[in-house]
Design a protein around this motif. Structure first.
Motif: not given
Ligand SMILES: [Zn+2]
Length: 157
Positions: A56, A53, A106, A103
């Motif tokens: 994050c 990701c 997050c 993701c």
């Molecule tokens: Zn993420």
């Protein structure tokens, strides 16, 4: 996939969003807004990737494949696993696939690409472009992704 055609790649748009984020012109709450529906689709029909990701950096991204098209009837707008797509591509003449990355850590989400699948692609692509007008309208209705993309466009002004 053999019948894949009219591919639209959204990686440039994604990079633009990440630049905006880095520059502080949009907040993470603007881009990490995956809906519960999108996250469920990622859990149950998603395709795990090796890609981290970009926000994050602690989870790998999951790709969700949404399908659209008149031939799909009530299945239009649903998420499908990647392995189900070739089967559909051999049964139907034409349908649109939207790939969204999510993701689950997050809630970052973004449209990756869109393309057409179906048996029409096997008979030579003579009518390519005829459906271009309809493509834009469908893109805005992808669950979760449409409003987010519109918002981001506004933020770039
Ligand atoms: Zn993420």
């Amino acid at each position: 996939m053999r019948t894949q055609r009219q591919v639209v790649d959204y990686s440039l748009r994604k990079r633009a969003v990440l630049r905006e984020l880095l520059a502080g012109r949009v907040g993470t709450y603007d881009v990490c807004d995956a809906s519960p529906y999108l996250k469920n689709a990622a859990r149950f029909h998603g395709e795990p990737t090796e890609e981290r990701c970009p926000i994050c950096r602690s989870e790998n991204l999951t790709h969700v494949h949404y399908i659209y098209g008149d031939e799909l009837k009530q299945s239009a707008g649903q998420a499908r696993t990647l392995t189900e797509l070739p089967v559909l591509a051999m049964t139907l003449c034409e349908f649109q696939v939207f790939v969204v990355e999510v993701c689950l850590g997050c809630d970052w989400n973004h449209l990756v690409e869109q393309y057409l699948l179906g048996r029409d692609g096997l008979a030579g692509d003579t009518e390519a472009g005829a459906e271009q007008g309809a493509v834009g309208g469908t893109a805005a209705s992808v669950a979760g992704a449409g409003p987010a993309i519109r918002r981001r466009r506004e933020a770039q002004r």
